[in-house]
Motif scaffolding. Structure first.
Motif, PDB file in Angstrom:
ATOM      1  N   ILE A 219       6.074   2.650   3.882  1.00 40.91           N
ATOM      2  CA  ILE A 219       6.126   2.520   5.338  1.00 40.91           C
ATOM      3  C   ILE A 219       5.752   1.100   5.752  1.00 40.91           C
ATOM      4  O   ILE A 219       4.687   0.592   5.399  1.00 40.91           O
ATOM      5  N   ALA A 220       6.669   0.466   6.470  1.00 42.28           N
ATOM      6  CA  ALA A 220       6.401  -0.862   7.023  1.00 42.28           C
ATOM      7  C   ALA A 220       5.858  -0.668   8.433  1.00 42.28           C
ATOM      8  O   ALA A 220       6.593  -0.282   9.341  1.00 42.28           O
ATOM      9  N   ALA A 221       4.546  -0.874   8.588  1.00 36.66           N
ATOM     10  CA  ALA A 221       3.913  -0.722   9.916  1.00 36.66           C
ATOM     11  C   ALA A 221       4.194  -1.987  10.704  1.00 36.66           C
ATOM     12  O   ALA A 221       3.394  -2.917  10.738  1.00 36.66           O
ATOM     13  N   ASN A 222       5.375  -1.998  11.321  1.00 32.62           N
ATOM     14  CA  ASN A 222       5.901  -3.225  11.922  1.00 32.62           C
ATOM     15  C   ASN A 222       5.324  -3.483  13.318  1.00 32.62           C
ATOM     16  O   ASN A 222       4.762  -2.592  13.945  1.00 32.62           O
ATOM     17  N   LYS A 223       5.527  -4.683  13.789  1.00 27.64           N
ATOM     18  CA  LYS A 223       5.020  -5.163  15.085  1.00 27.64           C
ATOM     19  C   LYS A 223       3.492  -5.198  15.093  1.00 27.64           C
ATOM     20  O   LYS A 223       2.851  -4.987  16.118  1.00 27.64           O
ATOM     21  N   ILE A 224       2.931  -5.467  13.907  1.00 27.63           N
ATOM     22  CA  ILE A 224       1.472  -5.558  13.770  1.00 27.63           C
ATOM     23  C   ILE A 224       0.940  -6.755  14.564  1.00 27.63           C
ATOM     24  O   ILE A 224      -0.251  -6.829  14.873  1.00 27.63           O
ATOM     25  N   ASP A 225       1.839  -7.679  14.898  1.00 26.02           N
ATOM     26  CA  ASP A 225       1.438  -8.854  15.698  1.00 26.02           C
ATOM     27  C   ASP A 225       1.077  -8.492  17.133  1.00 26.02           C
ATOM     28  O   ASP A 225       0.385  -9.248  17.815  1.00 26.02           O
ATOM     29  N   ILE A 226       1.526  -7.327  17.614  1.00 28.34           N
ATOM     30  CA  ILE A 226       1.174  -6.907  18.976  1.00 28.34           C
ATOM     31  C   ILE A 226      -0.245  -6.334  18.943  1.00 28.34           C
ATOM     32  O   ILE A 226      -0.609  -5.596  18.009  1.00 28.34           O
ATOM     33  N   ALA A 227      -1.027  -6.660  19.968  1.00 29.16           N
ATOM     34  CA  ALA A 227      -2.473  -6.378  19.945  1.00 29.16           C
ATOM     35  C   ALA A 227      -2.821  -4.936  19.567  1.00 29.16           C
ATOM     36  O   ALA A 227      -3.726  -4.696  18.768  1.00 29.16           O
ATOM     37  N   SER A 228      -2.072  -3.963  20.095  1.00 30.54           N
ATOM     38  CA  SER A 228      -2.405  -2.556  19.843  1.00 30.54           C
ATOM     39  C   SER A 228      -2.134  -2.131  18.398  1.00 30.54           C
ATOM     40  O   SER A 228      -2.503  -1.029  17.980  1.00 30.54           O
ATOM     41  N   GLY A 229      -1.489  -3.001  17.633  1.00 32.04           N
ATOM     42  CA  GLY A 229      -1.081  -2.629  16.281  1.00 32.04           C
ATOM     43  C   GLY A 229      -2.240  -2.425  15.314  1.00 32.04           C
ATOM     44  O   GLY A 229      -2.236  -1.483  14.518  1.00 32.04           O
ATOM     45  N   ALA A 230      -3.242  -3.296  15.408  1.00 32.73           N
ATOM     46  CA  ALA A 230      -4.321  -3.279  14.412  1.00 32.73           C
ATOM     47  C   ALA A 230      -5.056  -1.937  14.397  1.00 32.73           C
ATOM     48  O   ALA A 230      -5.286  -1.342  13.345  1.00 32.73           O
TER      49      ALA A 230
END
Ligand SMILES: Nc1nc2c(ncn2[C@@H]2O[C@H](COP(=O)(O)OP(=O)(O)O)[C@@H](O)[C@H]2O)c(=O)[nH]1
Ligand SMILES: [Mg+2]
Length: 393
Positions: A219-230
């Motif tokens: 699974i690629a947990a993408n858009k980790i750059d968006i604040a809510s991602g972490a």
């Protein structure tokens, strides 16, 4: 080897595909941008053997940057799957058909939770819903194929004494399912040989296990750059300890590769830094610094794109990178370590010889480890990054 990108619309599959292949595919923020599956070459990263041989390789396929060998594999971008795909919703059957040939899947999810279940912009969407729905759709896809042939193959097993694993392999052959997948799954689920007696629940257990065995998934947990991602990523790790989940920013990888291609930076995919090569304008510097701070320095695997590909090929599918090499004559004709082949785990020196050429296999005398100059017998089990010469009659 073919790896399929799966997931709901607008999670970043095409961005991942484009970053990994640098091919031209449409990228946009609305569902069903990609109508047809497109395929292209992506690359796994291998420590090139050139270092140990004190030389510089000349790859036939792929490329090498500072001792990092990029070996081609095939990647497939598929249009988004929505809940109900296995019942044909959203052109689901067609899209599932595109996935039949895949050896493994990369499920791209939007870990930031800024797209809803159909891929429309929202906030606070729980990405675990997406993991669950996709597994359900894939299981149902397998289940439909099972049920379609159930009567027929059950009769063959019950009345004609055919082996269950053989009958099931035939039923699932269109999905690249191998008999060992079926055998392993039957051992795992421990259901009676007489499959006509299986309950629907038992069928469900079987198809789900078979799906996981024959189409393993990272699974690629993408858009980790968006604040809510972490925060979402941390929750997912706790909720699904059995799944391989890699934080990912396909968008950042794409930007870095573009910048590298334009000669602005030196960037080796998978690394946690880059080097600026040119004078850049303020906007470019700011964009690059954002990626550095919010992604590269923050996450173990940088943008995660390269890690996802490597995990798929080496961890999930168990392939071994092998260099054909002859230490004595390295560099003849100006050609050095031209090839790096990917062989299935468990392959032997003899398998490698046959892989190179039938004549090499048939006339095999021994293999020579080009590093140690040791002779190896045909039963020798290959190890990752072996550099071998095959000696024939
Ligand atoms: N912030 C952010 N946006 C991304 C990322 N990857 C893709 N996107 C954006 O998400 C939208 C959908 O991307 P696309 O690749 O077309 O998604 P697909 O429908 O799954 O193929 C586009 O606006 C992309 O720019 C990422 O890693 N981070
Ligand atoms: Mg797309």
């Amino acid at each position: 080897m073919l790896i399929g990108l799966v997931g709901k619309p607008s999670v970043g599959k095409s961005t991942f595909y484009k970053a990994a292949t640098l091919a031209e595919v449409e990228i946009a923020n609305y569902p069903f941008t990609t109508i047809h599956a497109s395929r292209g070459a992506a690359y796994v990263k291998v420590d090139c053997a050139e270092r140990e041989f004190n030389t510089k390789c000349t790859p036939n396929k792929g490329f090498c940057i500072r001792g990092n060998r990029f070996v081609p594999i095939e990647l497939m971008d598929v249009a988004g799957l929505v809940p109900g795909a296995s019942e044909g919703k959203g052109l689901g059957n067609q899209f599932l058909n595109d996935l039949r040939d895949a050896d493994s899947f990369i499920q791209v999810i939007d870990v930031s939770g800024t797209t809803d279940i159909e891929g429309k912009p929202t906030e606070g969407h729980d990405p675990s819903i997406d993991i669950d729905f996709l597994e359900t759709e894939l299981d149902n896809w397998y289940k439909n194929i099972f049920i379609k042939g159930w009567g027929t193959f059950a009769r063959r097993v019950d009345l004609q004494g055919k082996k269950l694993s053989e009958a099931l392999t035939a039923q699932f052959s269109g999905l690249k399912v191998k008999e060992y997948h079926i055998e392993d799954t039957l051992l795992e689920v421990k259901l009676p040989e007489k499959c006509s007696t299986w309950s629907e629940d038992e069928v469900g257990v079987f198809v789900s296990a078979l799906r996981r065995a024959s189409k393993p998934m990272v699974i690629a947990a993408n858009k980790i750059d968006i604040a809510s991602g972490a925060e979402n990523y941390e929750k997912l790790k706790l909720k699904y300890p059995h799944l391989m989940i890699i934080p990912c920013s396909a968008d950042s990888e794409l930007a870095l590769r573009h910048a590298a291609k334009a000669g602005m930076i030196e960037y080796v995919p998978g690394e946690k830094n880059f080097k600026i090569l040119k004078e850049l304008n303020e906007k470019q510097i700011e964009a690059l610094n954002d990626i550095k701070k919010n992604v590269l320095e923050k996450y173990e695997f940088g943008t995660g794109v390269q890690e996802v590909l490597n995990r798929s090929v080496f961890d999930l599918l168990g392939y071994l990178p092998i260099f054909p090499a002859s230490a004595g004559r390295m560099g003849q004709n100006g050609k050095v370590l031209q090839d790096c082949f990917l062989l299935p785990g468990g392959s032997t020196a003899l398998d490698f010889a046959f892989f190179l050429h039938t004549d090499f296999g048939n006339n095999f005398i021994k293999a020579i480890d080009a590093r140690t100059k040791r002779a190896l017998r045909k039963e020798y089990k290959l190890k990752a990054r072996d550099a071998l010469e095959i000696i024939t009659r």
